[in-house]
Design a protein around this motif. Structure first.
Motif, PDB file in Angstrom:
ATOM      1  N   VAL A 206      14.414 -49.941  19.356  1.00  0.00           N
ATOM      2  CA  VAL A 206      14.724 -50.875  20.449  1.00  0.00           C
ATOM      3  C   VAL A 206      15.757 -50.265  21.399  1.00  0.00           C
ATOM      4  CG1 VAL A 206      15.746 -53.117  20.981  1.00  0.00           C
ATOM      5  CG2 VAL A 206      14.146 -52.899  19.086  1.00  0.00           C
ATOM      6  N   THR A 207      16.774 -49.606  20.828  1.00  0.00           N
ATOM      7  CA  THR A 207      17.816 -48.988  21.643  1.00  0.00           C
ATOM      8  C   THR A 207      17.248 -47.855  22.499  1.00  0.00           C
ATOM      9  OG1 THR A 207      19.404 -49.487  19.891  1.00  0.00           O
ATOM     10  CG2 THR A 207      20.103 -47.928  21.556  1.00  0.00           C
ATOM     11  N   LEU A 208      16.349 -47.055  21.916  1.00  0.00           N
ATOM     12  CA  LEU A 208      15.720 -45.969  22.684  1.00  0.00           C
ATOM     13  C   LEU A 208      14.920 -46.504  23.866  1.00  0.00           C
ATOM     14  CD1 LEU A 208      14.533 -43.622  19.795  1.00  0.00           C
ATOM     15  CD2 LEU A 208      16.088 -42.991  21.650  1.00  0.00           C
ATOM     16  N   VAL A 209      14.312 -47.676  23.693  1.00  0.00           N
ATOM     17  CA  VAL A 209      13.515 -48.262  24.775  1.00  0.00           C
ATOM     18  C   VAL A 209      14.403 -48.706  25.935  1.00  0.00           C
ATOM     19  CG1 VAL A 209      12.020 -50.195  25.396  1.00  0.00           C
ATOM     20  CG2 VAL A 209      11.639 -48.951  23.252  1.00  0.00           C
ATOM     21  N   PHE A 210      15.554 -49.308  25.600  1.00  0.00           N
ATOM     22  CA  PHE A 210      16.381 -49.908  26.644  1.00  0.00           C
ATOM     23  C   PHE A 210      17.513 -49.001  27.127  1.00  0.00           C
ATOM     24  CE2 PHE A 210      14.423 -53.632  24.732  1.00  0.00           C
ATOM     25  CZ  PHE A 210      14.066 -54.362  25.854  1.00  0.00           C
ATOM     26  N   ILE A 211      17.878 -47.984  26.336  1.00  0.00           N
ATOM     27  CA  ILE A 211      18.956 -47.075  26.741  1.00  0.00           C
ATOM     28  C   ILE A 211      18.404 -45.654  26.733  1.00  0.00           C
ATOM     29  CG2 ILE A 211      21.298 -46.252  26.257  1.00  0.00           C
ATOM     30  CD1 ILE A 211      21.835 -48.829  24.789  1.00  0.00           C
ATOM     31  N   PRO A 212      18.156 -45.058  27.860  1.00  0.00           N
ATOM     32  CA  PRO A 212      17.549 -43.724  27.903  1.00  0.00           C
ATOM     33  C   PRO A 212      18.509 -42.608  27.497  1.00  0.00           C
ATOM     34  CG  PRO A 212      18.012 -44.500  30.127  1.00  0.00           C
ATOM     35  CD  PRO A 212      18.318 -45.641  29.217  1.00  0.00           C
ATOM     36  N   ARG A 214      20.504 -40.417  25.223  1.00  0.00           N
ATOM     37  CA  ARG A 214      20.431 -40.158  23.788  1.00  0.00           C
ATOM     38  C   ARG A 214      21.792 -40.221  23.114  1.00  0.00           C
ATOM     39  NH1 ARG A 214      15.961 -35.262  23.018  1.00  0.00           N
ATOM     40  NH2 ARG A 214      14.195 -36.404  23.926  1.00  0.00           N
ATOM     41  N   GLY A 215      22.824 -39.794  23.829  1.00  0.00           N
ATOM     42  CA  GLY A 215      24.164 -39.862  23.265  1.00  0.00           C
ATOM     43  C   GLY A 215      24.571 -41.298  22.974  1.00  0.00           C
ATOM     44  N   SER A 216      24.263 -42.185  23.910  1.00  0.00           N
ATOM     45  CA  SER A 216      24.571 -43.600  23.695  1.00  0.00           C
ATOM     46  C   SER A 216      23.772 -44.162  22.527  1.00  0.00           C
ATOM     47  CB  SER A 216      24.260 -44.400  24.970  1.00  0.00           C
ATOM     48  OG  SER A 216      25.040 -43.933  26.048  1.00  0.00           O
ATOM     49  N   VAL A 217      22.519 -43.751  22.411  1.00  0.00           N
ATOM     50  CA  VAL A 217      21.665 -44.209  21.310  1.00  0.00           C
ATOM     51  C   VAL A 217      22.276 -43.795  19.969  1.00  0.00           C
ATOM     52  CG1 VAL A 217      19.418 -43.947  20.204  1.00  0.00           C
ATOM     53  CG2 VAL A 217      19.558 -44.262  22.686  1.00  0.00           C
ATOM     54  N   ALA A 218      22.758 -42.549  19.900  1.00  0.00           N
ATOM     55  CA  ALA A 218      23.367 -42.062  18.656  1.00  0.00           C
ATOM     56  C   ALA A 218      24.577 -42.910  18.270  1.00  0.00           C
ATOM     57  CB  ALA A 218      23.762 -40.599  18.814  1.00  0.00           C
TER      58      ALA A 218
END
Length: 236
Positions: A206-212, A214-218
């Protein structure tokens, strides 16, 4: 949280499965506090017809019982064992003039006489004959556990019993009324880990879909993992 995870223990107070006012509450308390030695009676059922006159079958049954008694949490005190096959064969050897077990038919005839005797032995109720009396359709044996200290050992007991019975050359069912509860114990850890991993994976997608980024996703995934660790840790 890490300290809590380190202190987590598998198991469940059985008294929590019933009402606080149930008569089972003091029973479970007394059992856990005073009677952890030889606590559980084990029923072993062979539900399929076997030719118990055959020496190979007899050896396989005896080997199964002995392997179970060699388990660390099962008592090897023979007085606890209830085996109709041991009793019947010992009786036949002591009274060989009365019980001639040379052929399969003679074995079944002698077994019928033993089971229907005037002074019925308790093991007489552990044998189920066919309608014509020519076959043992099913039979039952009893063993006893040794000291079982806690839920962790109850899980080990169940796993050890099933490992031995699954390796038997015939179908064997091992049973105690509390085994369904022990099964729940054994599933708790794997189900907890699976649930946490699924939760983290779904949130990561879900995070990958809404936040492009990658650092933020991690960092989000790390935060989710931290929250999950906190939940599990504070369960202790």
């Amino acid at each position: 949280s890490l300290l809590g995870v380190a202190k987590l223990e598998l198991g469940l107070d059985k008294q929590r499965l019933v009402s606080d006012h149930s008569s089972l509450v003091p029973y479970f308390r007394a059992q856990d506090r005073y009677f952890r030695d030889f606590p559980y009676r084990l029923q072993l059922v062979i539900p399929d017809p076997l030719d118990y006159h055959n020496r190979t079958v007899q050896t396989q049954v005896f080997d199964l019982l002995h392997k179970l008694e060699e388990l660390p949490l099962v008592s090897n005190i023979t007085d606890f064992r209830q085996s109709w096959l041991h009793v019947f064969l010992d009786l036949a050897r002591e009274n060989f003039l009365v019980f001639n077990l040379t052929t399969s038919a003679q074995f079944q005839h002698g077994l019928q006489a033993f089971l229907s005797g005037a002074a019925k032995h308790p093991v007489s109720y552990d044998v189920r004959l066919s309608e014509d009396g020519g076959t043992v359709e099913a039979s039952r044996f009893y063993l006893q556990t040794s000291r079982v200290a806690d839920a962790q050992e109850e899980i080990q007991l169940l796993a050890g019993l099933r490992e031995v019975t699954d390796a038997a050359p015939f179908r064997v069912i091992v049973y105690n009324p509390l085994f369904p509860i022990f099964d729940q114990y054994s599933d708790v850890l794997s189900q907890t880990i699976q649930t946490v991993l699924i939760c983290i994976s779904v949130m990561a997608v879900v995070t990958l879909v809404f936040i492009p980024n990658r650092g933020s996703v991690a960092w989000v995934i790390f935060t989710i993992f931290s929250v999950e660790l906190g939940v599990v840790g504070f369960m202790a």
